[in-house]
Design a protein around this motif. Structure first.
Motif, PDB file in Angstrom:
ATOM      1  N   ALA A   1      50.354  34.122  53.525  1.00 53.39           N
ATOM      2  CA  ALA A   1      49.175  34.990  53.518  1.00 53.39           C
ATOM      3  C   ALA A   1      48.655  35.107  52.091  1.00 53.39           C
ATOM      4  CB  ALA A   1      49.528  36.375  54.058  1.00 53.39           C
ATOM      5  N   VAL A   2      47.337  35.105  51.956  1.00 49.12           N
ATOM      6  CA  VAL A   2      46.733  35.231  50.626  1.00 49.12           C
ATOM      7  C   VAL A   2      45.785  36.421  50.634  1.00 49.12           C
ATOM      8  CG1 VAL A   2      44.747  33.709  51.045  1.00 49.12           C
ATOM      9  CG2 VAL A   2      45.675  33.945  48.721  1.00 49.12           C
ATOM     10  N   TYR A   3      45.719  37.116  49.514  1.00 47.23           N
ATOM     11  CA  TYR A   3      44.886  38.308  49.391  1.00 47.23           C
ATOM     12  C   TYR A   3      44.040  38.207  48.128  1.00 47.23           C
ATOM     13  CZ  TYR A   3      48.694  39.936  52.392  1.00 47.23           C
ATOM     14  OH  TYR A   3      49.641  40.043  53.387  1.00 47.23           O
ATOM     15  N   GLN A   4      42.762  38.530  48.264  1.00 48.43           N
ATOM     16  CA  GLN A   4      41.881  38.649  47.114  1.00 48.43           C
ATOM     17  C   GLN A   4      41.727  40.138  46.836  1.00 48.43           C
ATOM     18  OE1 GLN A   4      40.356  35.859  45.391  1.00 48.43           O
ATOM     19  NE2 GLN A   4      40.202  37.503  43.892  1.00 48.43           N
ATOM     20  N   ILE A   5      42.163  40.580  45.671  1.00 49.43           N
ATOM     21  CA  ILE A   5      42.206  42.003  45.350  1.00 49.43           C
ATOM     22  C   ILE A   5      41.189  42.310  44.261  1.00 49.43           C
ATOM     23  CG2 ILE A   5      43.649  43.913  44.551  1.00 49.43           C
ATOM     24  CD1 ILE A   5      46.075  42.302  45.522  1.00 49.43           C
ATOM     25  N   ILE A   6      40.400  43.347  44.502  1.00 46.20           N
ATOM     26  CA  ILE A   6      39.472  43.846  43.499  1.00 46.20           C
ATOM     27  C   ILE A   6      39.945  45.236  43.087  1.00 46.20           C
ATOM     28  CG2 ILE A   6      37.101  44.519  42.998  1.00 46.20           C
ATOM     29  CD1 ILE A   6      36.150  42.469  44.969  1.00 46.20           C
ATOM     30  N   PHE A   7      40.120  45.434  41.803  1.00 47.85           N
ATOM     31  CA  PHE A   7      40.624  46.704  41.289  1.00 47.85           C
ATOM     32  C   PHE A   7      39.461  47.616  40.899  1.00 47.85           C
ATOM     33  CE2 PHE A   7      43.921  43.541  40.530  1.00 47.85           C
ATOM     34  CZ  PHE A   7      45.043  44.175  41.033  1.00 47.85           C
ATOM     35  N   GLU A   8      39.763  48.876  40.747  1.00 46.57           N
ATOM     36  CA  GLU A   8      38.727  49.837  40.374  1.00 46.57           C
ATOM     37  C   GLU A   8      38.323  49.681  38.909  1.00 46.57           C
ATOM     38  OE1 GLU A   8      40.382  53.604  41.310  1.00 46.57           O
ATOM     39  OE2 GLU A   8      40.062  53.409  43.476  1.00 46.57           O
ATOM     40  N   ASP A   9      39.283  49.315  38.070  1.00 48.49           N
ATOM     41  CA  ASP A   9      39.017  49.177  36.633  1.00 48.49           C
ATOM     42  C   ASP A   9      39.151  47.722  36.204  1.00 48.49           C
ATOM     43  OD1 ASP A   9      38.589  51.983  36.205  1.00 48.49           O
ATOM     44  OD2 ASP A   9      40.755  52.260  36.390  1.00 48.49           O
ATOM     45  N   GLY A  10      38.951  47.475  34.922  1.00 46.77           N
ATOM     46  CA  GLY A  10      38.913  46.111  34.416  1.00 46.77           C
ATOM     47  C   GLY A  10      40.267  45.422  34.386  1.00 46.77           C
ATOM     48  N   ASP A  11      40.219  44.116  34.084  1.00 45.81           N
ATOM     49  CA  ASP A  11      41.438  43.299  34.074  1.00 45.81           C
ATOM     50  C   ASP A  11      42.496  43.838  33.125  1.00 45.81           C
ATOM     51  OD1 ASP A  11      40.633  41.343  35.933  1.00 45.81           O
ATOM     52  OD2 ASP A  11      39.474  40.294  34.403  1.00 45.81           O
ATOM     53  N   SER A  12      42.085  44.349  31.969  1.00 45.05           N
ATOM     54  CA  SER A  12      43.051  44.731  30.942  1.00 45.05           C
ATOM     55  C   SER A  12      43.316  46.226  30.894  1.00 45.05           C
ATOM     56  CB  SER A  12      42.571  44.245  29.564  1.00 45.05           C
ATOM     57  OG  SER A  12      41.287  44.750  29.274  1.00 45.05           O
ATOM     58  N   ASP A  13      42.766  46.994  31.847  1.00 43.57           N
ATOM     59  CA  ASP A  13      42.988  48.446  31.854  1.00 43.57           C
ATOM     60  C   ASP A  13      44.415  48.780  32.282  1.00 43.57           C
ATOM     61  OD1 ASP A  13      40.175  48.353  31.517  1.00 43.57           O
ATOM     62  OD2 ASP A  13      40.038  50.376  32.313  1.00 43.57           O
ATOM     63  N   ALA A  14      44.927  49.884  31.742  1.00 44.96           N
ATOM     64  CA  ALA A  14      46.296  50.303  32.060  1.00 44.96           C
ATOM     65  C   ALA A  14      46.452  50.604  33.538  1.00 44.96           C
ATOM     66  CB  ALA A  14      46.663  51.528  31.222  1.00 44.96           C
ATOM     67  N   SER A  15      45.411  51.189  34.171  1.00 47.20           N
ATOM     68  CA  SER A  15      45.494  51.515  35.599  1.00 47.20           C
ATOM     69  C   SER A  15      45.617  50.258  36.446  1.00 47.20           C
ATOM     70  CB  SER A  15      44.269  52.320  36.032  1.00 47.20           C
ATOM     71  OG  SER A  15      43.082  51.567  35.832  1.00 47.20           O
ATOM     72  N   THR A  16      44.923  49.186  36.039  1.00 46.61           N
ATOM     73  CA  THR A  16      45.019  47.917  36.771  1.00 46.61           C
ATOM     74  C   THR A  16      46.419  47.330  36.640  1.00 46.61           C
ATOM     75  OG1 THR A  16      42.666  47.469  36.428  1.00 46.61           O
ATOM     76  CG2 THR A  16      44.076  45.588  36.950  1.00 46.61           C
ATOM     77  N   HIS A  17      46.976  47.370  35.469  1.00 40.23           N
ATOM     78  CA  HIS A  17      48.326  46.823  35.261  1.00 40.23           C
ATOM     79  C   HIS A  17      49.378  47.652  35.987  1.00 40.23           C
ATOM     80  CE1 HIS A  17      46.979  44.610  31.329  1.00 40.23           C
ATOM     81  NE2 HIS A  17      46.328  44.231  32.410  1.00 40.23           N
ATOM     82  N   LYS A  18      49.169  48.964  36.060  1.00 38.11           N
ATOM     83  CA  LYS A  18      50.085  49.811  36.832  1.00 38.11           C
ATOM     84  C   LYS A  18      50.011  49.455  38.309  1.00 38.11           C
ATOM     85  CE  LYS A  18      51.191  54.638  37.816  1.00 38.11           C
ATOM     86  NZ  LYS A  18      50.790  56.068  37.621  1.00 38.11           N
ATOM     87  N   ALA A  19      48.776  49.205  38.781  1.00 34.80           N
ATOM     88  CA  ALA A  19      48.609  48.815  40.185  1.00 34.80           C
ATOM     89  C   ALA A  19      49.286  47.477  40.472  1.00 34.80           C
ATOM     90  CB  ALA A  19      47.116  48.745  40.526  1.00 34.80           C
ATOM     91  N   ILE A  20      49.177  46.536  39.532  1.00 36.93           N
ATOM     92  CA  ILE A  20      49.822  45.229  39.716  1.00 36.93           C
ATOM     93  C   ILE A  20      51.335  45.398  39.807  1.00 36.93           C
ATOM     94  CG2 ILE A  20      50.281  42.998  38.606  1.00 36.93           C
ATOM     95  CD1 ILE A  20      47.438  43.112  37.478  1.00 36.93           C
ATOM     96  N   ASN A  21      51.903  46.267  38.978  1.00 35.08           N
ATOM     97  CA  ASN A  21      53.347  46.516  39.047  1.00 35.08           C
ATOM     98  C   ASN A  21      53.753  47.071  40.412  1.00 35.08           C
ATOM     99  OD1 ASN A  21      54.137  45.633  36.472  1.00 35.08           O
ATOM    100  ND2 ASN A  21      53.580  47.582  35.521  1.00 35.08           N
ATOM    101  N   GLU A  22      52.926  47.959  40.974  1.00 32.80           N
ATOM    102  CA  GLU A  22      53.220  48.484  42.306  1.00 32.80           C
ATOM    103  C   GLU A  22      53.120  47.390  43.360  1.00 32.80           C
ATOM    104  OE1 GLU A  22      51.627  52.235  43.604  1.00 32.80           O
ATOM    105  OE2 GLU A  22      51.162  52.839  41.550  1.00 32.80           O
ATOM    106  N   ILE A  23      52.156  46.491  43.189  1.00 30.93           N
ATOM    107  CA  ILE A  23      52.007  45.379  44.140  1.00 30.93           C
ATOM    108  C   ILE A  23      53.201  44.443  44.033  1.00 30.93           C
ATOM    109  CG2 ILE A  23      50.592  43.357  44.712  1.00 30.93           C
ATOM    110  CD1 ILE A  23      48.156  45.003  43.729  1.00 30.93           C
ATOM    111  N   TYR A  24      53.707  44.237  42.809  1.00 28.02           N
ATOM    112  CA  TYR A  24      54.943  43.462  42.666  1.00 28.02           C
ATOM    113  C   TYR A  24      56.056  44.065  43.516  1.00 28.02           C
ATOM    114  CZ  TYR A  24      53.121  40.976  38.517  1.00 28.02           C
ATOM    115  OH  TYR A  24      52.399  40.186  37.657  1.00 28.02           O
ATOM    116  N   GLY A  25      56.144  45.387  43.500  1.00 27.82           N
ATOM    117  CA  GLY A  25      57.177  46.053  44.280  1.00 27.82           C
ATOM    118  C   GLY A  25      56.976  45.908  45.774  1.00 27.82           C
ATOM    119  N   ILE A  26      55.720  45.929  46.231  1.00 29.69           N
ATOM    120  CA  ILE A  26      55.422  45.787  47.658  1.00 29.69           C
ATOM    121  C   ILE A  26      55.723  44.367  48.132  1.00 29.69           C
ATOM    122  CG2 ILE A  26      53.546  45.760  49.369  1.00 29.69           C
ATOM    123  CD1 ILE A  26      52.252  48.042  47.722  1.00 29.69           C
ATOM    124  N   VAL A  27      55.276  43.399  47.368  1.00 30.56           N
ATOM    125  CA  VAL A  27      55.389  41.993  47.775  1.00 30.56           C
ATOM    126  C   VAL A  27      56.762  41.426  47.433  1.00 30.56           C
ATOM    127  CG1 VAL A  27      54.468  39.673  47.376  1.00 30.56           C
ATOM    128  CG2 VAL A  27      52.907  41.614  47.579  1.00 30.56           C
TER     129      VAL A  27
END
Length: 707
Positions: free
Chosen positions: A125-151
């Motif tokens: 399965a593949v997912y295209q994810i759009i975040f609320e903030d920019g690529d380098s924002d801390a909130s985006t990186h925090k979200a990516i870490n949570e996605i690492y945990g989910i996946v």
């Protein structure tokens, strides 16, 4: 004035040391608070279409980062559950993937699930994810870490600009520390070979360390600097500025060995070396300041920081280093050793002997290399910044493309007000062979179903009060000639339906704007850089011909350096192409100036042949030391950085310094000997003009006295 300054520096050494200690501590404290920007689009000028589009989108929808994630060995129900869990992560705006419609429309009656097959294939399965903030924002990186945990990192493949930005930020500090640590060790070895005291290399490195801390900490005045500057400024400052301190110490040592006491010798050394050090710094500053004239404002970022670095180095060498030399004078004497390098008279004779073949080879290569450098395949945008082969992001991107193909996400924003027009636009976009899907509110919602049926949490993802957002996936790379053609076609279709107030945003349109601006920048910056350096050299030698001869070896080295990627079939980062061209000219022109100075000095008492041979022998150690350091530093960046842009710039710097050394030691003496008579005639006329100018006020004064 210069004599007073030298006296002050020698007599007020303790005050100067305390001042530098305080400033170094202050800048060291400030350094961690300097922000780093990883987004090239932030450096687009206001007139660029992408910049205008980004401003509107940030106001309406935010400034989104993007990621593409694949989960392996998963059933369709599990894939739907994973997508739903990802969509609930703080910082995630929209997830396009299996069971997309079930997330958008809360009941199965509204499901239009034609996209499912495009996001689920062979248990992946593949997912295209759009975040609320920019690529380098801390909130985006925090979200990516949570996605690492989910996946699960082992189960998933993670790609996209947001993931790349996160990995860059985590690796860049480690890589810089590694490169600087290795550089210090190798530079210490080079300096040990080329100096006559075991302690001198430590003194040189200490002075440069202070200058680097002053420069990097004072960047807090800019608030944020680019990742490109953050990665390269310190190590390039170390390499480019080292010869200032070497020249001052060698001048002091020579004067002291003539029988002068330490303090008077230091005052004399400052007086004698100051003009040469400042002239050397001026040519480098000119090269860096010209970079700051780029319309693509990352050049301003790089240019100002590197220029400030040279100023910090000059101030540190001229004020702090004399006090340190005097403080550690006895230690320098106690740790003295014989020179490890043999006399280089043989090198001078060899270079002079091969001058004719060297001239012929340079003439043969210059024109083809001039045209060859512009025939490279260039990268302009985020592809130039991506992680290189062997990194996790690179391998994951290839794994996703192997299963689901390429996905180049573009966002179109169109004015609200006509649902039928919006639907027709979406359908026409989906009919294009290069487009995988186009997702809009009007295009996905079944006819007859009003949007008011949907919750606001759903509609705000694709529509605001003023604009509708269309999510488009093109089946191509973000940067290629074909991608540019597809992006132009896509923009043409959007403008057909919405001629005004519509915008197309994505990596490909951004890259096209960067390409157009950078191409114009290079033509202007290269001419100004050449003219600025030529002016400095002309003022130094009081000759029109000398600047031409001095610059020729460096320019040939630059052309050859930039043509080699074309010859070997390699691609090139255009930002690096511009910056290194100016940097190589500004940093290595000193080698030519040193060689020419020595030639002119020896020519007063020798013939042209002996002057050339002796100038090569006397200049070689200084040129090999300075050029060797710059070569080592460049290649260390190349081997240690996982970021393609930084790695390639390192290779260009290292190879460029090596080529400049070779051509200054071989081609320049041949040119000086060949044009010896015209040079001497011009200098003689300059001396006569200066004598007349000095005599003229005296004559006027005599007449005034007589009257």
């Amino acid at each position: 004035m210069l004599k007073k300054m030298a006296h002050f520096i020698v007599q007020r050494g303790r005050i100067i040391e305390k001042f530098f200690i305080a400033m170094t501590i202050l800048c060291a404290v400030c350094y961690p608070f300097v922000g780093v920007n990883y987004d090239l689009s932030k450096y687009l000028p206001d007139f660029a279409p992408t910049k205008q589009a980004l401003d509107v989108m940030e106001q309406e929808f935010g400034y989104p980062g993007m990621a593409r994630i694949m989960v392996k060995d998963v059933t369709l129900p599990e894939a739907r559950t994973i997508r739903q869990r990802i969509s609930r992560v703080d910082g995630v705006d929209l997830v396009v993937g299996p069971d997309l419609a079930a997330n958008v429309y809360s009941t199965d009656a509204f499901i239009k699930n034609s996209l499912t097959d495009r996001f689920y294939k062979d248990g992946n399965a593949v997912y295209q994810i759009i975040f609320e903030d920019g690529d380098s924002d801390a909130s985006t990186h925090k979200a990516i870490n949570e996605i690492y945990g989910i996946v699960g990192k082992d189960r998933g493949c993670f790609a996209g600009s947001a993931v790349s930005s996160k990995e860059r930020q985590e690796s860049i500090t480690r890589e810089i520390a590694m490169a600087i640590g290795m550089a210090v060790v190798i530079i210490w070895l080079i300096l040990t070979l080329t100096t006559t005291s075991w302690f001198e290399p430590f003194l040189f490195i200490l002075v440069m360390a202070v200058a680097i801390v002053l420069n990097m900490g004072s960047n807090i005045m800019f608030g944020r600097i680019s990742f490109f500057t953050f990665s390269t400024a310190a190590i390039l400052q170390l390499a480019v500025s080292m010869d200032y301190s070497i020249f001052l110490l060698h001048t002091y040592t020579a004067i002291k060995q003539s029988g002068v006491d330490s303090r008077p010798a230091m005052e004399a050394a400052i007086e004698k070396s100051c003009s040469s050090i400042l002239a050397s710094g001026a040519t480098t500053i000119v090269g860096f300041l010209v970079i700051a004239l780029m319309k693509f404002t990352i050049g301003r970022d790089v240019g100002f920081v590197l220029t400030k670095g040279i100023v910090c180095s000059l101030v540190t060498v001229l004020f702090l280093m004399p006090t340190l030399i005097l403080r550690f004078d006895k230690k320098i004497e106690k740790t003295a050793h014989r020179s490890f390098l043999p006399p280089l008279d043989g090198l001078g004779k060899l270079m002079y002997r091969i001058r004719i073949p060297v001239l012929a080879a340079a003439a043969f290569c210059a024109v083809p290399c001039y045209f060859g450098q512009s025939m490279n395949y260039f990268y302009y945008g985020d592809d130039a910044l991506g992680s290189g082969p062997g990194t996790r992001v690179y391998e994951d991107s290839r794994a996703i493309e192997d299963v689901f193909g390429k996905s180049n996400v573009i966002i179109a924003m169109v004015p609200n007000g006509n649902v039928i027009k919006e639907r027709r636009l979406t359908e026409e976009l989906e009919d294009q062979e290069f487009i995988d899907y186009a997702l809009s509110m009007a295009g996905t919602l079944p006819q007859g179903i009003p949007e008011s049926f949907l919750p606001e949490s759903v509609t705000k993802q694709l529509r605001t009060g003023s604009y509708a957002r269309i999510l488009i996936s093109m089946e191509n790379r973000e940067e290629s000639s074909y991608s540019f053609q597809c992006s132009e076609k896509l923009t043409e279709i959007v403008k057909k339906y919405y001629p005004e107030d519509s915008y197309v945003i994505g990596m490909t349109p951004t890259t096209m704007d960067i390409r157009d601006i950078l191409t114009d920048d290079y033509n202007r910056v290269s001419i100004i850089s050449l003219a600025g350096v030529a002016l400095v050299v002309m003022l130094t030698f009081h000759s029109v011909m000398v600047p031409v001869l001095v610059i020729i070896p460096i320019e040939v080295a630059i052309y050859l350096n930039m043509t080699i990627p074309y010859i070997i079939g390699d691609s090139m980062v255009y930002i690096g192409y511009i910056i290194v061209s100016c940097l190589q000219l500004g940093a290595t022109i000193d080698y030519s100036i040193l060689m020419t100075n020595n030639y002119m000095e020896f020519r007063e008492t020798m013939g042209s042949r002996d002057a050339a041979v002796t100038a090569i022998a006397k200049s070689a150690i200084s040129i090999l030391t300075s050029g060797g350091i710059l070569t080592v530093v460049g290649y260390l960046l190349y081997f240690t950085s996982s970021i393609q842009a930084i790695s390639q710039v390192g290779r260009l710097v290292g190879r460029g310094a090596l080529l400049s050394m070779i051509l200054v030691l071989s081609l320049l003496p041949a040119l000086l000997a060949a044009f010896d008579k015209p040079i001497r005639r011009q200098q003689q006329r300059a001396v006569e003009r200066r004598a007349r100018r000095m005599a003229r006020p005296g004559k006027q004064t005599c007449r005034e006295v007589q009257e």
